[in-house]
Design an enzyme around this catalytic site. Structure first.
Site, PDB file in Angstrom:
ATOM      1  N   THR A 187       0.891  -1.113  -0.211  1.00 20.11           N
ATOM      2  CA  THR A 187      -0.082  -0.194  -0.293  1.00 20.11           C
ATOM      3  C   THR A 187       0.730   0.969  -0.166  1.00 20.11           C
ATOM      4  OG1 THR A 187       0.097  -0.340   2.432  1.00 20.11           O
ATOM      5  CG2 THR A 187      -1.812  -0.542   1.084  1.00 20.11           C
ATOM      6  N   GLU A 331      -5.972  -4.142  -0.860  1.00 22.59           N
ATOM      7  CA  GLU A 331      -6.243  -4.801   0.416  1.00 22.59           C
ATOM      8  C   GLU A 331      -7.245  -5.803  -0.286  1.00 22.59           C
ATOM      9  OE1 GLU A 331      -5.693  -1.220   1.315  1.00 22.59           O
ATOM     10  OE2 GLU A 331      -4.842  -1.749   3.017  1.00 22.59           O
ATOM     11  N   LYS A 438     -14.170  17.755  10.796  1.00 21.14           N
ATOM     12  CA  LYS A 438     -14.788  17.278  11.872  1.00 21.14           C
ATOM     13  C   LYS A 438     -14.877  18.982  12.274  1.00 21.14           C
ATOM     14  CE  LYS A 438     -13.508  13.003  12.130  1.00 21.14           C
ATOM     15  NZ  LYS A 438     -12.162  12.983  12.204  1.00 21.14           N
ATOM     16  N   TRP A 443     -20.142  16.559  10.004  1.00 21.08           N
ATOM     17  CA  TRP A 443     -18.303  16.384   9.426  1.00 21.08           C
ATOM     18  C   TRP A 443     -19.091  16.629   8.169  1.00 21.08           C
ATOM     19  CZ3 TRP A 443     -17.129   9.925   9.663  1.00 21.08           C
ATOM     20  CH2 TRP A 443     -16.514  10.341  11.146  1.00 21.08           C
TER      21      TRP A 443
HETATM   22  P1  AMP Z   1      -4.573   2.149  -3.142  1.00 18.04           P
HETATM   23  O1  AMP Z   1      -5.114   1.398  -1.929  1.00 18.04           O
HETATM   24  O2  AMP Z   1      -3.931   3.215  -2.733  1.00 18.04           O
HETATM   25  O3  AMP Z   1      -5.655   2.260  -4.002  1.00 18.04           O
HETATM   26  O4  AMP Z   1      -6.166   3.424  -1.916  1.00 18.04           O
HETATM   27  C1  AMP Z   1      -7.640   2.823  -1.404  1.00 18.04           C
HETATM   28  C2  AMP Z   1      -8.391   3.819  -1.122  1.00 18.04           C
HETATM   29  O5  AMP Z   1      -8.457   5.232  -2.417  1.00 18.04           O
HETATM   30  C3  AMP Z   1      -9.656   3.980  -0.661  1.00 18.04           C
HETATM   31  O6  AMP Z   1      -9.907   3.493   0.291  1.00 18.04           O
HETATM   32  C4  AMP Z   1     -10.152   5.394  -1.090  1.00 18.04           C
HETATM   33  O7  AMP Z   1      -9.842   6.049   0.029  1.00 18.04           O
HETATM   34  C5  AMP Z   1      -9.536   5.895  -2.261  1.00 18.04           C
HETATM   35  N1  AMP Z   1     -10.562   5.760  -3.365  1.00 18.04           N
HETATM   36  C6  AMP Z   1     -10.537   4.693  -4.349  1.00 18.04           C
HETATM   37  N2  AMP Z   1     -10.988   4.729  -5.370  1.00 18.04           N
HETATM   38  C7  AMP Z   1     -12.238   5.398  -4.694  1.00 18.04           C
HETATM   39  C8  AMP Z   1     -13.460   6.009  -4.938  1.00 18.04           C
HETATM   40  N3  AMP Z   1     -13.864   5.734  -6.780  1.00 18.04           N
HETATM   41  N4  AMP Z   1     -13.576   7.664  -5.301  1.00 18.04           N
HETATM   42  C9  AMP Z   1     -13.004   8.098  -3.980  1.00 18.04           C
HETATM   43  N5  AMP Z   1     -11.956   7.650  -3.312  1.00 18.04           N
HETATM   44  C10 AMP Z   1     -11.534   6.409  -3.922  1.00 18.04           C
END
Ligand code: AMP
Length: 541
Positions: A187, A331, A438, A443
């Site tokens: 990640t 994940e 916040k 929120w």
């Molecule tokens: P990653 O593991 O780097 O792909 O990041 C995952 C995170 O990206 C998720 O938990 C979200 O917070 C954000 N994310 C992924 N897709 C979207 C989406 N379509 N809209 C808003 N946030 C997103």
């Protein structure tokens, strides 16, 4: 007495996907822009043969099943061969994001204990910087031919084409337990060290099946698919698996991800379908709009990774490109939801349809989700109540690689996202829980604020972060990059929010900047922005 089914038992292995593509779509093309500068073409049949040679070469180097093999590479045919060669022989393909800081890369290579690392020539300086800190790597493989090998290098290098050419391809993909590890992604972790998600053959094949479904990505053999999302970012959202699985033509952009280069490739190769994060589409849209261009074949794209701003969805729609808004995370392999409308939405007005398309969508079969309050109590699906989004399913991690802590809560994985779910199961992300503003205990969704700002004609990019306020604790501050040549004042921008969000959601101030920092995966780096503006004094404060 239990009665067992009487069907053949065939393990779900990644090698079966490329075998299938070679056998049934053998002459379908894979086109790649190479780091050498030219365009390379071959077929699934060629790819599978060379992937077998990669597997043989790894065997010759002494790579064992279960051993991790790293990659630092763009989207291209050699990277695809490594994906299949490494996982297919039973080793673990560990894709590393080259946009991370060198210290993070060294940490990841060492944590994963990569035995070999395959890299594109672009990343030679990075490899030279990182290699001294990775004493356990037995070899660094430059993914090129002898003629293009660097004349000198601070690190002893192996030549990819030489390794491949030394093999005869006379190799049978081995059969083994489908639950064995196949690939590894870390990640981008904004805090602490990056954490590894270790996928299995089974989870990858199931994810590929499900993500290709019509209401998910909807890939078919009719398509020409160009993944802009990098193969070093959660396996390019599974496309290197789901595209060969359906037999579509694959087009790889290599290192050239600017609007002009992408547009040229889209047109030349007749691309119908693509996928990428919003920041990529910003660049492509700007190029297409400022040159009054149209897409002749491009009709559908997946946008995910961060929220797709409604203005972007509409701008692409005006160019006849349907946006499929999708959500997931490393994940989760990564796909969780995609936003395809239901039959009952057919008669909706454009405005009402857009409202739904802004959501991150419905789960694909295999993923189960719920939202919970602070006490872990499930919240209603009314499209209003928002809470912590939890997921579970066969392609969601159970724990992190070489990490003893248990991330699950009652068998569910907490995503760290805050969301609503409506009566039809459409989920909408309100925020990343640490990005929510916040204000006086209530929120405010930073994504909603950014979506409004992004629709202003003078705004290129906008991020909403919290700034300290003595009375409300936090209040929204809008950080804006203007479009080249465009002018807009703080007052005009704030005025633009009137009637579009609740009055108390309107940001307290606007800060104009020349650039918003992006993460290694192209997302706005709010943590860094918050640091940058940590002493910011709001006018009303
Ligand atoms: P990653 O593991 O780097 O792909 O990041 C995952 C995170 O990206 C998720 O938990 C979200 O917070 C954000 N994310 C992924 N897709 C979207 C989406 N379509 N809209 C808003 N946030 C997103």
């Amino acid at each position: 007495m239990a009665l067992m089914g009487q069907m053949m038992s065939a393990p779900l292995l990644i090698s079966s996907i490329i075998k299938h593509a070679a056998r049934y779509y053998g002459s379908t093309e894979i086109v790649s822009r190479r780091t050498e500068g030219d365009l390379h073409r071959y077929t699934y049949r060629d790819c599978e043969l060379r992937a077998r040679k990669v597997a043989q070469a790894l065997g010759a180097l002494g790579v064992q099943q279960g051993e991790r093999v790293g990659t630092l590479a763009w989207n291209g045919y050699r990277h695809l061969e490594v994906y299949y060669g490494v996982s297919g022989m039973g080793a673990v393909c560990h894709t590393i994001n080259p946009r991370l800081f060198p210290e993070q890369i060294a940490y990841i290579v060492n944590h994963a204990e990569d035995g070999y690392v395959f890299f594109d020539l672009t990343f030679l300086p990075l490899v030279e910087g990182v290699a001294p800190h990775c004493p356990n790597v037995k070899g660094w493989v430059a993914m090129t031919d002898r003629a293009h090998m660097p004349a000198e290098s601070k690190v002893p290098l192996l030549c990819y084409e030489e390794l491949v050419d030394a093999q005869d391809g006379n190799y049978e993909w081995p059969l083994f337990d489908e639950n064995l590890a196949s690939s590894l992604c870390y990640t981008s972790g904004t805090t602490g060290n990056p954490k590894g998600a270790l996928y299995s053959h089974r989870s990858t094949v199931l994810h590929s099946y499900a993500s290709a479904l019509p209401d998910a990505l909807g890939c078919s053999a009719h398509d020409v698919i160009l993944p802009v999302v990098p193969m070093f970012h959660v396996n390019a959202w599974g496309l290197p698996y789901s595209v060969p699985l359906v037999g579509a033509k694959l087009v790889f952009p290599g290192a050239k991800l600017d609007g002009a280069s992408l547009y040229e490739l889209f047109e030349q190769e007749k691309v119908t379908f693509s996928a990428g994060v919003p920041t990529v589409w910003l660049g492509l849209l700007q190029y297409v709009q400022s040159n009054n261009l149209e897409f002749s074949t491009f009709r559908r794209t997946v946008i995910g990774g961060s929220a797709a701003p409604p203005a972007m969805i509409r701008a692409l729609e005006a160019l006849d490109v349907e946006v499929i808004h999708a959500w997931g995370m490393t994940e989760m392999s990564p796909l969780g939801t995609s936003c395809k409308l239901l039959a009952k939405h057919d008669a909706l007005s454009d405005a009402d349809r857009h409202k739904i398309q802004e959501k991150q969508g419905r789960v694909i079969y295999g993923v189960d989700m719920k939202i919970v309050d602070g006490e872990g109590k499930e919240l209603p699906w009314d499209g209003k109540a928002f809470g912590d989004l939890m997921v579970r399913g066969p392609w969601i991690i159970d724990r992190y690689y070489r990490n003893d802590s248990n991330p699950l809560v009652d068998g569910w994985f907490p995503t760290g996202d805050v969301a609503t779910i409506d009566e039809d199961g459409f989920m909408q992300i309100t925020d990343r829980s640490k990005d929510v503003i916040k204000s006086g205990g209530e929120w405010i969704s930073s994504i909603d604020i950014e979506n409004v700002a992004a629709a202003h004609p003078a705004v290129h990019m906008a991020a909403c972060i919290s700034a300290y306020h003595p009375k409300w604790d936090e209040r929204p501050l809008l950080v804006v990059v203007k479009k080249p040549g465009a002018e807009v004042t703080r007052e005009e921008l704030l005025q633009f929010f009137e009637g579009k969000v609740a009055k108390w959601w309107i940001p307290d101030d606007v800060a104009f900047v020349t650039e918003i920092p992006l993460t290694a995966t192209g997302k706005m780096q709010k943590l860094k922005l918050r640091e940058q503006f940590k002493d910011y004094k709001l006018p009303a404060a």
